[in-house]
Design a protein around this motif. Structure first.
Motif, PDB file in Angstrom:
ATOM      1  N   ARG A  31      -8.702  13.681 -29.758  1.00  0.00           N
ATOM      2  CA  ARG A  31      -8.635  13.852 -28.294  1.00  0.00           C
ATOM      3  C   ARG A  31      -9.195  12.629 -27.580  1.00  0.00           C
ATOM      4  NH1 ARG A  31     -10.107  19.390 -29.203  1.00  0.00           N
ATOM      5  NH2 ARG A  31     -12.299  18.805 -28.969  1.00  0.00           N
ATOM      6  N   TYR A  32     -10.275  12.055 -28.123  1.00  0.00           N
ATOM      7  CA  TYR A  32     -10.887  10.884 -27.485  1.00  0.00           C
ATOM      8  C   TYR A  32      -9.904   9.710 -27.455  1.00  0.00           C
ATOM      9  CZ  TYR A  32     -13.844   6.784 -26.967  1.00  0.00           C
ATOM     10  OH  TYR A  32     -14.365   5.596 -26.559  1.00  0.00           O
ATOM     11  N   PHE A  33      -9.284   9.427 -28.612  1.00  0.00           N
ATOM     12  CA  PHE A  33      -8.377   8.279 -28.661  1.00  0.00           C
ATOM     13  C   PHE A  33      -7.105   8.535 -27.848  1.00  0.00           C
ATOM     14  CE2 PHE A  33     -10.909   7.274 -32.458  1.00  0.00           C
ATOM     15  CZ  PHE A  33     -11.253   5.986 -32.126  1.00  0.00           C
ATOM     16  N   LEU A  34      -6.629   9.774 -27.829  1.00  0.00           N
ATOM     17  CA  LEU A  34      -5.440  10.065 -27.024  1.00  0.00           C
ATOM     18  C   LEU A  34      -5.741   9.904 -25.538  1.00  0.00           C
ATOM     19  CD1 LEU A  34      -3.889  13.142 -28.882  1.00  0.00           C
ATOM     20  CD2 LEU A  34      -3.003  10.808 -28.763  1.00  0.00           C
ATOM     21  N   ARG A  35      -6.930  10.334 -25.113  1.00  0.00           N
ATOM     22  CA  ARG A  35      -7.296  10.163 -23.702  1.00  0.00           C
ATOM     23  C   ARG A  35      -7.457   8.688 -23.363  1.00  0.00           C
ATOM     24  NH1 ARG A  35     -11.474  14.948 -21.875  1.00  0.00           N
ATOM     25  NH2 ARG A  35     -10.082  16.693 -22.312  1.00  0.00           N
ATOM     26  N   ARG A  36      -8.095   7.936 -24.258  1.00  0.00           N
ATOM     27  CA  ARG A  36      -8.223   6.502 -24.009  1.00  0.00           C
ATOM     28  C   ARG A  36      -6.846   5.835 -23.957  1.00  0.00           C
ATOM     29  NH1 ARG A  36     -12.083   5.165 -21.410  1.00  0.00           N
ATOM     30  NH2 ARG A  36     -11.677   7.282 -20.757  1.00  0.00           N
ATOM     31  N   ALA A  41      -2.539   3.386 -20.926  1.00  0.00           N
ATOM     32  CA  ALA A  41      -1.086   3.361 -20.693  1.00  0.00           C
ATOM     33  C   ALA A  41      -0.787   3.482 -19.199  1.00  0.00           C
ATOM     34  CB  ALA A  41      -0.416   4.496 -21.467  1.00  0.00           C
ATOM     35  N   VAL A  42      -1.528   4.353 -18.503  1.00  0.00           N
ATOM     36  CA  VAL A  42      -1.348   4.480 -17.051  1.00  0.00           C
ATOM     37  C   VAL A  42      -1.751   3.184 -16.349  1.00  0.00           C
ATOM     38  CG1 VAL A  42      -2.159   5.701 -14.996  1.00  0.00           C
ATOM     39  CG2 VAL A  42      -1.606   6.981 -17.061  1.00  0.00           C
ATOM     40  N   ALA A  43      -2.866   2.588 -16.800  1.00  0.00           N
ATOM     41  CA  ALA A  43      -3.306   1.326 -16.198  1.00  0.00           C
ATOM     42  C   ALA A  43      -2.270   0.222 -16.413  1.00  0.00           C
ATOM     43  CB  ALA A  43      -4.655   0.910 -16.789  1.00  0.00           C
ATOM     44  N   ALA A  44      -1.668   0.183 -17.617  1.00  0.00           N
ATOM     45  CA  ALA A  44      -0.634  -0.820 -17.883  1.00  0.00           C
ATOM     46  C   ALA A  44       0.591  -0.580 -17.007  1.00  0.00           C
ATOM     47  CB  ALA A  44      -0.256  -0.786 -19.360  1.00  0.00           C
ATOM     48  N   ALA A  45       0.972   0.686 -16.819  1.00  0.00           N
ATOM     49  CA  ALA A  45       2.119   0.988 -15.957  1.00  0.00           C
ATOM     50  C   ALA A  45       1.839   0.577 -14.519  1.00  0.00           C
ATOM     51  CB  ALA A  45       2.431   2.483 -16.038  1.00  0.00           C
ATOM     52  N   LEU A 333      -2.074  -7.397 -19.028  1.00  0.00           N
ATOM     53  CA  LEU A 333      -1.852  -6.552 -20.199  1.00  0.00           C
ATOM     54  C   LEU A 333      -2.746  -6.961 -21.367  1.00  0.00           C
ATOM     55  CD1 LEU A 333       2.047  -6.156 -20.120  1.00  0.00           C
ATOM     56  CD2 LEU A 333       0.304  -4.605 -19.239  1.00  0.00           C
ATOM     57  N   SER A 334      -3.024  -8.255 -21.502  1.00  0.00           N
ATOM     58  CA  SER A 334      -3.898  -8.710 -22.582  1.00  0.00           C
ATOM     59  C   SER A 334      -5.321  -8.197 -22.389  1.00  0.00           C
ATOM     60  CB  SER A 334      -3.901 -10.245 -22.647  1.00  0.00           C
ATOM     61  OG  SER A 334      -2.598 -10.734 -22.878  1.00  0.00           O
ATOM     62  N   VAL A 335      -5.809  -8.224 -21.134  1.00  0.00           N
ATOM     63  CA  VAL A 335      -7.156  -7.723 -20.856  1.00  0.00           C
ATOM     64  C   VAL A 335      -7.226  -6.218 -21.120  1.00  0.00           C
ATOM     65  CG1 VAL A 335      -8.856  -7.348 -19.028  1.00  0.00           C
ATOM     66  CG2 VAL A 335      -7.704  -9.548 -19.219  1.00  0.00           C
ATOM     67  N   LEU A 336      -6.177  -5.482 -20.736  1.00  0.00           N
ATOM     68  CA  LEU A 336      -6.158  -4.040 -20.994  1.00  0.00           C
ATOM     69  C   LEU A 336      -6.144  -3.754 -22.494  1.00  0.00           C
ATOM     70  CD1 LEU A 336      -3.657  -2.754 -18.263  1.00  0.00           C
ATOM     71  CD2 LEU A 336      -6.119  -2.369 -18.381  1.00  0.00           C
ATOM     72  N   ALA A 337      -5.363  -4.519 -23.253  1.00  0.00           N
ATOM     73  CA  ALA A 337      -5.316  -4.317 -24.705  1.00  0.00           C
ATOM     74  C   ALA A 337      -6.673  -4.608 -25.344  1.00  0.00           C
ATOM     75  CB  ALA A 337      -4.239  -5.217 -25.320  1.00  0.00           C
ATOM     76  N   ALA A 338      -7.325  -5.685 -24.907  1.00  0.00           N
ATOM     77  CA  ALA A 338      -8.648  -6.007 -25.450  1.00  0.00           C
ATOM     78  C   ALA A 338      -9.670  -4.938 -25.085  1.00  0.00           C
ATOM     79  CB  ALA A 338      -9.097  -7.375 -24.929  1.00  0.00           C
TER      80      ALA A 338
END
Length: 358
Positions: A31-36, A41-45, A333-338
């Protein structure tokens, strides 16, 4: 009727408890990883959508306005005009249709044709600079985190010592300096006054890029000053944060109990105190990635380092809007991935994060 003994019932329940706890822990982790993952994913969108909307919020037709502005400085060919219309939408086309077309282009890494590097596609231009930035940011971020955290452990466990009295104020002073100012000082000292190291570029201009000894040695030589700038400007923050956490942690009961049991100083310091004190630093690592990336862009401009920051500088100088828009999106997107990677690591090493956030 045979009534089961109370002892046998309790034993069965006790045997089931570890399995239930393990399944509950796994569900909590999932649940933790799915929420993260959902959050990022919303932030990237949102980042992709804002990157689409901002140019179109300009008054009038954004493509025609950009073309008119660019033609004041240079003559655009028909292909360049067509590429800009494809990227920013043709006049009169519905906004939703433009958004769908834009998403399709982003998914296929089709960001149009670069004006500054015409007729090279934007993605091909970014691919030439991305490895330089990823290599430099990755190496210097890990190096400054490890050095600052290790020095913070030593300083926090020996409060008032000569090491702590020198390193703490020196780190606070270095941490207050902006990246570009540190870069200019290093250029003046090691490049101009001492002439020990090159002050610009990623490698010697007389060499052809390739995986051979002379070229790699040239890359290493040209990367020393940019890397030293990044480490010097960011290591102080890690040291001060870790030192303050160690000062608090070494007075905890479990650390005092470890000392009372006669354990060695090194074991108490690293296995008991530093292991718990490092958790806030790992959480802070995700928060500082954006600052490090922004500082990296300025350092690349100062040293003319062939990374994403220098490409952005050239795109701004050449009014290359397709390249600018693509670079903003790639950096976001790179900052979000990191941040997602750092957030996931923090969830793995600290079970309390999964319990409180699940």
């Amino acid at each position: 009727m045979t009534v089961p003994a109370l002892g046998s019932v309790d034993a069965t329940a006790v045997e089931l408890r570890p399995g239930r706890r393990l399944r509950s822990a796994r569900l909590g982790t999932a649940r933790y990883f799915l929420r993260r993952l959902g959050f990022y994913a919303v932030a990237a969108a949102l980042a992709v959508t804002l990157n689409f909307l901002i140019p179109r919020l300009m008054p009038g037709d954004p493509a025609s306005a950009l073309i008119a502005q660019m033609q004041q400085k240079q003559t655009l060919s028909g292909d360049q005009v067509h590429a800009i219309y494809r990227l920013f939408g043709t006049p009169g086309e519905p906004l939703w249709d433009q958004y769908v077309t834009y998403l399709n282009q982003v998914l296929h890494f089709n960001f149009g044709i670069s004006v500054a590097y015409y007729p090279t596609p934007v993605w091909e231009v970014i691919r030439t600079g991305l490895p330089w930035t990823v290599g430099l940011v990755g190496l210097t971020s890990v190096l400054s985190f490890v050095l600052g955290t290790a020095a913070g452990v030593v300083s926090g466990s020996r409060v008032g010592s000569r090491f702590d009295s020198f390193m703490t104020p020196a780190s606070m002073f270095m941490g207050s300096l902006p990246f570009f100012w540190v870069a200019l000082i290093l250029v003046l000292v090691f490049g101009v006054q001492l002439s020990w190291l090159p002050t610009s570029g990623g490698y010697d201009g007389d060499m052809l890029p390739g995986f051979n000894g002379p070229f790699l040695a040239s890359v290493l030589q040209h990367g020393i000053l940019p890397a030293l700038t990044m480490v010097m400007a960011s290591v102080g923050g890690w040291l001060v944060g870790m030192r303050n956490m160690m000062v608090t942690t070494v007075s905890e009961d479990y650390v005092l109990l470890a000392r009372a049991k006669g354990l060695s100083k090194a074991r108490v310091m690293f296995q008991y105190a530093a292991r718990n004190a490092v958790l806030p630093s790992v959480a802070g690592f995700a928060l500082t990635i954006g600052t490090v990336v922004s500082g990296q862009l300025l350092v690349e401009i100062v040293f003319a380092y062939p990374g994403v920051g220098y490409l952005l500088y050239q795109a701004v100088s050449s009014v290359d809007y397709p390249l600018m828009q693509a670079l903003f999106l790639i950096v976001s997107l790179s900052v979000l991935a990191a941040n997602f990677i750092a957030d996931s690591v923090y969830g793995l090493i600290d079970p309390r994060a999964r319990e409180t956030r699940s």
